[in-house]
Write a protein that holds these residues in place. Structure first.
Motif, PDB file in Angstrom:
ATOM      1  N   PRO A  96      28.419  12.424 -31.151  1.00 37.05           N
ATOM      2  CA  PRO A  96      26.978  12.214 -30.901  1.00 37.05           C
ATOM      3  C   PRO A  96      26.218  11.792 -32.160  1.00 37.05           C
ATOM      4  O   PRO A  96      25.286  10.992 -32.085  1.00 37.05           O
ATOM      5  CB  PRO A  96      26.505  13.581 -30.392  1.00 37.05           C
ATOM      6  CG  PRO A  96      27.731  14.225 -29.851  1.00 37.05           C
ATOM      7  CD  PRO A  96      28.842  13.770 -30.726  1.00 37.05           C
ATOM      8  N   VAL A 169      21.262  11.658 -27.437  1.00 43.74           N
ATOM      9  CA  VAL A 169      22.090  12.417 -28.385  1.00 43.74           C
ATOM     10  C   VAL A 169      22.047  13.909 -28.068  1.00 43.74           C
ATOM     11  O   VAL A 169      23.077  14.597 -28.117  1.00 43.74           O
ATOM     12  CB  VAL A 169      21.632  12.136 -29.822  1.00 43.74           C
ATOM     13  CG1 VAL A 169      22.329  13.074 -30.804  1.00 43.74           C
ATOM     14  CG2 VAL A 169      21.924  10.694 -30.205  1.00 43.74           C
ATOM     15  N   LEU A 172      24.239  14.460 -25.176  1.00 40.83           N
ATOM     16  CA  LEU A 172      25.648  14.359 -25.578  1.00 40.83           C
ATOM     17  C   LEU A 172      26.114  15.637 -26.283  1.00 40.83           C
ATOM     18  O   LEU A 172      27.220  16.128 -26.022  1.00 40.83           O
ATOM     19  CB  LEU A 172      25.844  13.156 -26.501  1.00 40.83           C
ATOM     20  CG  LEU A 172      25.862  11.782 -25.843  1.00 40.83           C
ATOM     21  CD1 LEU A 172      25.975  10.679 -26.902  1.00 40.83           C
ATOM     22  CD2 LEU A 172      27.025  11.675 -24.860  1.00 40.83           C
ATOM     23  N   TYR A 173      25.285  16.169 -27.177  1.00 36.98           N
ATOM     24  CA  TYR A 173      25.641  17.425 -27.848  1.00 36.98           C
ATOM     25  C   TYR A 173      25.791  18.567 -26.844  1.00 36.98           C
ATOM     26  O   TYR A 173      26.726  19.362 -26.917  1.00 36.98           O
ATOM     27  CB  TYR A 173      24.587  17.791 -28.889  1.00 36.98           C
ATOM     28  CG  TYR A 173      24.847  17.222 -30.257  1.00 36.98           C
ATOM     29  CD1 TYR A 173      25.993  17.548 -30.963  1.00 36.98           C
ATOM     30  CD2 TYR A 173      23.934  16.357 -30.858  1.00 36.98           C
ATOM     31  CE1 TYR A 173      26.238  17.028 -32.218  1.00 36.98           C
ATOM     32  CE2 TYR A 173      24.173  15.817 -32.126  1.00 36.98           C
ATOM     33  CZ  TYR A 173      25.321  16.165 -32.796  1.00 36.98           C
ATOM     34  OH  TYR A 173      25.565  15.650 -34.041  1.00 36.98           O
TER      35      TYR A 173
END
Length: 363
Positions: A96, A169, A172-173
């Motif tokens: 990410p 992001v 995604l994390y």
């Protein structure tokens, strides 16, 4: 025969462990009354014989071995791959960040931030003025397309591109953390890694044995030893010690707490970013508190008009610079941006400014 004669020590002593296992059903048995160690019972052979009797003399009725359900054998060969697992874990969390680095444009801002972080007390007045002019020019070039672009759809994309990248992001994390928690649970097979830390704390509070740690990371397992002797290849079932799991118990316990912390912090961060996008007035108040600026009309209009990307640039700049220097920067940049806005949109820009005078701060 020649090998057995010339290398007798090798033939008699060479052995290798081909299976390290525990039996799922054996964890329900009493230890050490019924089994030598939790999870370990013979997986071959038949322990019930028709000749056995109870203490009162009643014969034992043994079931047909063919009708018994096979034991669930859990193999523990993964302990050899723990270093590779942690390497893969680090790579998964780095992905990410790579997306953010290449898509957010944050590295275009780094030269500006480095310039603003310099010690202003060491600069002379001409050097300070030159620095302010350079940085204000950079800010104007960055913010003018965000504020004064003519095409609505393109303008909307540029204004909020950094916001959408940050949200992507964060997601995604969060997804990576949840997937890694689940994949670790599947890899360990025995027990539940999803509740590993919770069970550990519950066991400590109750003052009992930490059964969940031995369930996931047994320190003693059954093993199948293949031995090469003069008569050929033979197999024996023994008890083997896994000292690596003493450390793995606590490595994965720390990992569990870190994963839970990352999941909750990413959820809070994702919620915070969405709130900052929706609640512009809250973002503006934070900007004023950071930069120590007065609540002026031109500041409000520029902050409102440059979108999420521009607001992020202004917030980062305010955090990294001297308040007096940043006030000079804002005066120059706001004047340039509003002048260009008037040139492009004419009387419409004046009406917009008058509208902001009345009540934008209440938005």
């Amino acid at each position: 025969k020649t090998l057995a004669t010339e290398h007798e020590a090798f033939v008699n002593e060479y052995c290798s462990a081909h299976g390290l296992y525990t039996v799922r059903e054996a964890y329900t048995l009493s230890w050490p009354d019924q089994i030598p160690y939790p999870g370990i019972v013979p997986v071959k052979g038949y322990s019930c014989f028709p000749g056995f009797r109870y203490l009162n003399g009643t014969p034992i009725s043994c079931p047909d071995p063919a009708e018994l359900k096979p034991l669930t054998i859990i193999y523990h060969v993964w302990y050899m791959f723990v270093p590779f697992y942690f390497c893969a874990l680090g790579a998964a969390f780095y992905f990410p960040y790579t997306v953010f680095r290449h898509c957010s444009g944050i590295y275009d801002i780094k030269p500006l931030l480095v310039s603003l972080m310099c010690n202003d007390e060491t600069l002379t007045e001409p050097e300070m003025r030159r620095k302010v002019d350079n940085v204000s020019r950079w800010l104007y070039i960055k913010l003018d397309p965000l504020m004064n672009h003519a095409k609505p759809m393109t303008l909307y994309y540029h204004r909020h591109s950094m916001f959408f990248t940050v949200i992507l992001v964060k997601i995604l994390y969060l997804t990576t953390s949840i997937l890694l928690m689940y994949v670790t649970h599947v890899i360990l097979a025995q027990g539940s890694f999803l509740w590993y830390g919770y069970d550990f704390v519950a066991s400590l509070l109750k003052g009992g044995n930490i059964d969940s740690m031995d369930l996931l990371f047994p320190k003693m397992v059954g093993c199948e030893i293949h031995m090469w002797a003069q008569s050929g290849l033979t197999q024996k079932s023994l008890l083997c010690v896994l000292p690596q799991n003493i450390g793995n118990q606590y490595f994965f316990l720390i990992l569990w707490f870190l994963m839970v912390f990352v999941i909750f912090s990413n959820c809070a961060s994702l919620f915070s970013q969405i709130c900052m996008f929706v609640c512009i007035s809250a973002a503006y108040k934070r900007f004023l508190a950071t930069s120590l600026l007065k609540d002026l009309q031109r500041y409000r209009m520029v902050f409102r008009s440059v979108g999420t990307t521009g607001r992020c640039i202004l917030q980062l700049s305010a955090e990294q610079s001297n308040p007096k220097v940043f006030e000079d920067l804002m005066e120059i940049v706001c004047s340039l941006l509003l002048d260009n806005h008037d040139k492009k949109f004419g009387k419409k820009a004046i009406n917009t400014k008058q509208k902001f005078d009345g009540g934008w701060s209440a938005v």
